[in-house]
Design an enzyme around this catalytic site. Structure first.
Site, PDB file in Angstrom:
ATOM      1  N   LYS A 226      -3.115   8.992   3.794  1.00 55.30           N
ATOM      2  CA  LYS A 226      -3.692   8.005   3.706  1.00 55.30           C
ATOM      3  C   LYS A 226      -5.149   7.828   3.446  1.00 55.30           C
ATOM      4  O   LYS A 226      -5.863   8.784   3.654  1.00 55.30           O
ATOM      5  CB  LYS A 226      -3.298   6.896   4.965  1.00 55.30           C
ATOM      6  CG  LYS A 226      -1.784   6.481   5.103  1.00 55.30           C
ATOM      7  CD  LYS A 226      -1.403   5.698   4.002  1.00 55.30           C
ATOM      8  CE  LYS A 226      -2.005   4.261   4.017  1.00 55.30           C
ATOM      9  NZ  LYS A 226      -1.615   3.387   2.750  1.00 55.30           N
TER      10      LYS A 226
ATOM     11  N   GLU B 103      -2.264   7.077  -6.323  1.00 53.94           N
ATOM     12  CA  GLU B 103      -1.721   5.809  -6.852  1.00 53.94           C
ATOM     13  C   GLU B 103      -2.173   5.550  -8.295  1.00 53.94           C
ATOM     14  O   GLU B 103      -1.481   4.678  -8.903  1.00 53.94           O
ATOM     15  CB  GLU B 103      -2.016   4.619  -5.981  1.00 53.94           C
ATOM     16  CG  GLU B 103      -3.525   4.128  -5.924  1.00 53.94           C
ATOM     17  CD  GLU B 103      -4.354   4.701  -5.092  1.00 53.94           C
ATOM     18  OE1 GLU B 103      -5.504   4.195  -4.667  1.00 53.94           O
ATOM     19  OE2 GLU B 103      -4.052   5.942  -4.236  1.00 53.94           O
TER      20      GLU B 103
ATOM     21  N   ALA C 249       1.018  -2.187   6.475  1.00 53.28           N
ATOM     22  CA  ALA C 249       0.341  -1.445   5.292  1.00 53.28           C
ATOM     23  C   ALA C 249       0.727  -0.063   5.039  1.00 53.28           C
ATOM     24  O   ALA C 249       0.207   0.445   3.826  1.00 53.28           O
ATOM     25  CB  ALA C 249      -1.286  -1.416   5.675  1.00 53.28           C
ATOM     26  N   ASN C 250       1.261   0.849   6.235  1.00 54.66           N
ATOM     27  CA  ASN C 250       2.024   1.855   5.643  1.00 54.66           C
ATOM     28  C   ASN C 250       3.395   1.995   6.131  1.00 54.66           C
ATOM     29  O   ASN C 250       3.664   2.782   6.823  1.00 54.66           O
ATOM     30  CB  ASN C 250       1.113   3.156   6.390  1.00 54.66           C
ATOM     31  CG  ASN C 250       1.005   2.553   7.899  1.00 54.66           C
ATOM     32  OD1 ASN C 250       1.354   1.633   8.557  1.00 54.66           O
ATOM     33  ND2 ASN C 250       1.132   3.815   8.861  1.00 54.66           N
ATOM     34  N   MET C 251       4.195   1.296   5.376  1.00 59.71           N
ATOM     35  CA  MET C 251       5.648   1.144   5.883  1.00 59.71           C
ATOM     36  C   MET C 251       6.228   2.550   5.847  1.00 59.71           C
ATOM     37  O   MET C 251       6.961   2.665   6.639  1.00 59.71           O
ATOM     38  CB  MET C 251       6.210   0.161   4.776  1.00 59.71           C
ATOM     39  CG  MET C 251       5.789  -1.186   4.726  1.00 59.71           C
ATOM     40  SD  MET C 251       6.761  -2.080   3.678  1.00 59.71           S
ATOM     41  CE  MET C 251       8.554  -2.116   3.981  1.00 59.71           C
TER      42      MET C 251
ATOM     43  N   ARG D 269       2.760  10.897   8.767  1.00 59.16           N
ATOM     44  CA  ARG D 269       2.836  11.733   7.804  1.00 59.16           C
ATOM     45  C   ARG D 269       1.837  12.838   7.891  1.00 59.16           C
ATOM     46  O   ARG D 269       0.785  12.686   8.303  1.00 59.16           O
ATOM     47  CB  ARG D 269       2.956  11.020   6.454  1.00 59.16           C
ATOM     48  CG  ARG D 269       4.032  10.258   6.313  1.00 59.16           C
ATOM     49  CD  ARG D 269       4.077   9.189   4.908  1.00 59.16           C
ATOM     50  NE  ARG D 269       3.143   8.078   5.130  1.00 59.16           N
ATOM     51  CZ  ARG D 269       2.509   7.146   4.468  1.00 59.16           C
ATOM     52  NH1 ARG D 269       3.316   7.183   3.232  1.00 59.16           N
ATOM     53  NH2 ARG D 269       1.910   6.098   4.700  1.00 59.16           N
TER      54      ARG D 269
ATOM     55  N   TYR E 269      -3.938   8.911  -1.002  1.00 60.28           N
ATOM     56  CA  TYR E 269      -3.960   7.609  -1.318  1.00 60.28           C
ATOM     57  C   TYR E 269      -5.435   6.776  -0.898  1.00 60.28           C
ATOM     58  O   TYR E 269      -5.860   7.251  -0.036  1.00 60.28           O
ATOM     59  CB  TYR E 269      -2.779   6.949  -0.614  1.00 60.28           C
ATOM     60  CG  TYR E 269      -1.364   7.132  -1.353  1.00 60.28           C
ATOM     61  CD1 TYR E 269      -1.082   6.677  -2.522  1.00 60.28           C
ATOM     62  CD2 TYR E 269      -0.610   7.712  -0.323  1.00 60.28           C
ATOM     63  CE1 TYR E 269       0.327   7.106  -3.000  1.00 60.28           C
ATOM     64  CE2 TYR E 269       0.787   8.121  -0.667  1.00 60.28           C
ATOM     65  CZ  TYR E 269       0.938   7.699  -2.115  1.00 60.28           C
ATOM     66  OH  TYR E 269       2.470   8.059  -2.452  1.00 60.28           O
TER      67      TYR E 269
ATOM     68  N   ALA F 140       3.296  -5.006  -1.273  1.00 61.13           N
ATOM     69  CA  ALA F 140       2.117  -4.648  -2.025  1.00 61.13           C
ATOM     70  C   ALA F 140       0.656  -4.717  -1.409  1.00 61.13           C
ATOM     71  O   ALA F 140      -0.472  -4.976  -1.845  1.00 61.13           O
ATOM     72  CB  ALA F 140       1.735  -5.898  -3.270  1.00 61.13           C
TER      73      ALA F 140
ATOM     74  N   HIS G 217      -6.477   3.110  -2.710  1.00 62.27           N
ATOM     75  CA  HIS G 217      -6.163   1.816  -2.693  1.00 62.27           C
ATOM     76  C   HIS G 217      -7.687   0.951  -2.460  1.00 62.27           C
ATOM     77  O   HIS G 217      -7.748   0.260  -1.673  1.00 62.27           O
ATOM     78  CB  HIS G 217      -5.279   1.260  -1.587  1.00 62.27           C
ATOM     79  CG  HIS G 217      -4.075   1.940  -1.809  1.00 62.27           C
ATOM     80  ND1 HIS G 217      -3.029   1.438  -2.675  1.00 62.27           N
ATOM     81  CD2 HIS G 217      -3.085   2.629  -1.031  1.00 62.27           C
ATOM     82  CE1 HIS G 217      -2.030   2.395  -2.782  1.00 62.27           C
ATOM     83  NE2 HIS G 217      -1.868   3.099  -1.568  1.00 62.27           N
TER      84      HIS G 217
ATOM     85  N   ASP H  37      -1.051  -3.025   0.491  1.00 65.54           N
ATOM     86  CA  ASP H  37      -1.906  -1.948   0.318  1.00 65.54           C
ATOM     87  C   ASP H  37      -3.061  -2.160  -0.763  1.00 65.54           C
ATOM     88  O   ASP H  37      -4.112  -1.824  -0.736  1.00 65.54           O
ATOM     89  CB  ASP H  37      -1.474  -0.630  -0.048  1.00 65.54           C
ATOM     90  CG  ASP H  37      -1.080   0.211   1.337  1.00 65.54           C
ATOM     91  OD1 ASP H  37      -1.820  -0.058   2.263  1.00 65.54           O
ATOM     92  OD2 ASP H  37      -0.345   1.056   1.048  1.00 65.54           O
TER      93      ASP H  37
ATOM     94  N   SER I 193       7.011   4.240  -3.081  1.00 66.48           N
ATOM     95  CA  SER I 193       7.490   3.062  -3.571  1.00 66.48           C
ATOM     96  C   SER I 193       8.959   3.133  -3.361  1.00 66.48           C
ATOM     97  O   SER I 193       9.530   2.061  -3.039  1.00 66.48           O
ATOM     98  CB  SER I 193       7.241   2.755  -4.894  1.00 66.48           C
ATOM     99  OG  SER I 193       5.739   2.774  -5.057  1.00 66.48           O
TER     100      SER I 193
ATOM    101  N   VAL J 120       4.943  -6.296  -6.365  1.00 67.52           N
ATOM    102  CA  VAL J 120       4.457  -6.212  -7.519  1.00 67.52           C
ATOM    103  C   VAL J 120       3.225  -5.096  -7.599  1.00 67.52           C
ATOM    104  O   VAL J 120       2.644  -4.794  -6.639  1.00 67.52           O
ATOM    105  CB  VAL J 120       3.560  -7.743  -7.998  1.00 67.52           C
ATOM    106  CG1 VAL J 120       4.682  -8.899  -8.112  1.00 67.52           C
ATOM    107  CG2 VAL J 120       2.705  -7.952  -6.946  1.00 67.52           C
ATOM    108  N   LEU J 121       2.997  -4.524  -8.735  1.00 67.86           N
ATOM    109  CA  LEU J 121       1.627  -3.552  -8.969  1.00 67.86           C
ATOM    110  C   LEU J 121       1.092  -3.778 -10.191  1.00 67.86           C
ATOM    111  O   LEU J 121       1.515  -3.813 -11.303  1.00 67.86           O
ATOM    112  CB  LEU J 121       2.398  -2.381  -8.608  1.00 67.86           C
ATOM    113  CG  LEU J 121       1.458  -1.125  -8.932  1.00 67.86           C
ATOM    114  CD1 LEU J 121       0.609  -1.164  -7.857  1.00 67.86           C
ATOM    115  CD2 LEU J 121       2.385   0.221  -9.020  1.00 67.86           C
TER     116      LEU J 121
ATOM    117  N   ARG K 143      12.111  -4.460 -19.004  1.00 67.50           N
ATOM    118  CA  ARG K 143      12.407  -3.953 -17.543  1.00 67.50           C
ATOM    119  C   ARG K 143      13.837  -4.903 -17.196  1.00 67.50           C
ATOM    120  O   ARG K 143      14.776  -4.405 -16.256  1.00 67.50           O
ATOM    121  CB  ARG K 143      11.511  -4.158 -16.643  1.00 67.50           C
ATOM    122  CG  ARG K 143      11.751  -3.658 -15.152  1.00 67.50           C
ATOM    123  CD  ARG K 143      12.267  -2.229 -15.396  1.00 67.50           C
ATOM    124  NE  ARG K 143      12.607  -1.759 -13.985  1.00 67.50           N
ATOM    125  CZ  ARG K 143      13.528  -0.735 -13.960  1.00 67.50           C
ATOM    126  NH1 ARG K 143      13.997  -0.318 -14.921  1.00 67.50           N
ATOM    127  NH2 ARG K 143      14.166  -0.329 -12.772  1.00 67.50           N
TER     128      ARG K 143
END
Length: 372
Positions: A75, A118, A299-301, A15, A94, A268, A96, A270, A134, A239-240, A203
């Site tokens: 990243k 993020e 970690a970077n899908m 990217r 980003y 999750a 993290h 990252d 996401s 989850v986040l 939700r």
């Protein structure tokens, strides 16, 4: 403002922080853009496209960092990039940090101002700069999970959607937010039996209203997670907790009760991962097996679909880059509380409460920093 776009150097990351159309928009607003040679070449944005948009293409990252005030990346910076940051630099990417103490300490030493995609919020409390990735990761999670279930990938040999007369796979999605809702949508579309587990009743009500009886919904408790995970073929961890490390929802003991060849996909990762047995992997070596269960923890899908991901990310980040460039970081953050929530590091101080708590470091509020 002088804005720099270095080439991403994280393993298998293709990217780029700004596309040529984004560069053109910034140039039209009077800003100077410096792009590292080959920064977007892997996804079809060659150097000539950046020159045509008005950027100056420089030979290396050192030149970009030296020329720019605002650095726009994708990243988290690697150690060699952190070494190029100085007081006066603004880094927008980003980060993290809660799961990466080494990076946090390096950024603190640099003296730079670091704003994390993020943790930027919007008026509804959502995370608009995390949402595009996401969405991508949620949709990818089902693709890679289905692939990992294939026998030659170490999986149990189950077709996600089944066929007439043969039951489909059982998919559990932990978390019904942006990533989780995109994952369950894809899994339902492929014909899997899907249950989502979340601790937010509103939700769950919303997802139930959207999908009806096609989707199972469960309130998150330890007992519910254990019962569903142990019977699952594919578990997607989505989850986040904004800015904080992800909670460990699935234990090693639970894995021992799963069918050998079942699959875990940890979106999750990252933020440290939501499975006890998770550890970061790469696109070239994406999986490993623990307790007979295949783990996919890249970690970077979104880097696997880098062109789509870059375009989606730029749609979300460009308005904030324009604000930072036009106003400077102090005024931009003072006038926009949502961008202010993105401030993670400034001049040797941690400016995000969840990051400071998880790293055990002192916390300085953004408001106090802006008043200083």
């Amino acid at each position: 403002m002088r804005i720099g776009v270095p080439k991403e150097i994280k393993t298998e990351e293709h990217r780029v922080g700004l596309t040529p159309p984004s560069v053109q928009e910034l140039v039209l607003h009077g800003h100077a853009l410096f792009v590292e040679r080959g920064a977007g070449a892997d996804i079809g944005f060659d150097d000539q496209a950046y020159r045509a948009a008005g950027a100056t293409v420089l030979d290396d990252a050192a030149g970009v960092f030296a020329a720019a005030e605002l650095i726009v990346k994708v990243k988290e910076p690697r150690p060699e990039e952190i070494a190029r940051l100085q007081a006066g630099h603004v880094l927008f990417t980003y980060l993290h940090l809660a799961a990466d103490r080494g990076q946090a300490e390096g950024l603190l030493r640099s003296g730079a101002t670091c704003i994390a995609y993020e943790t930027v919020t919007d008026a509804d409390g959502r995370l608009p700069l995390l949402a595009p990735m996401s969405e991508v990761a949620g949709r990818m999670a089902v693709q890679v999970g289905a692939h990992c279930l294939e026998r030659h990938q170490g999986g149990s040999g189950i077709l996600l959607g089944g066929v007439p007369g043969v039951a489909p796979a059982k998919v559990i999605v932990l978390g019904g937010g942006v990533a989780g809702s995109n994952a369950l949508r894809m899994a339902l579309g492929l014909g899997a039996r899907v249950t989502v587990i979340d601790r937010s009743l509103p939700r769950l009500y919303a997802l139930d209203a959207q999908y009806g009886a096609a989707l199972g919904t469960l309130f998150s408790t330890r007992a519910a997670i254990e019962a569903e995970v142990c019977a699952a073929d594919l578990v997607i961890g989505a989850v986040l907790v904004p800015g904080a490390t992800a909670p460990k929802l699935v234990s090693r003991a639970m894995l021992r009760r799963m069918r050998p060849g079942s699959v875990l996909v940890d979106i999750a990762i990252d933020q440290g991962g939501c499975f006890e047995t998770s550890r970061p992997t790469t696109h070239s070596n994406p999986t490993y097996v623990e307790e007979g269960v295949v783990h996919y923890c890249v970690a970077n899908m979104p880097g696997a679909v880098a062109r789509t991901a870059t375009l989606a990310l730029n749609n979300a980040t460009l308005p904030f880059v324009l604000a930072l460039a036009a106003k400077g970081w102090r005024r931009a953050l003072s006038e926009d509380e949502h961008l202010r929530h993105g401030l993670n590091v400034h001049d040797g101080q941690i400016a995000h409460e969840a990051v400071a708590r998880d790293l055990g470091l002192p916390y300085s509020s953004p408001e106090a920093i802006l008043k200083a």
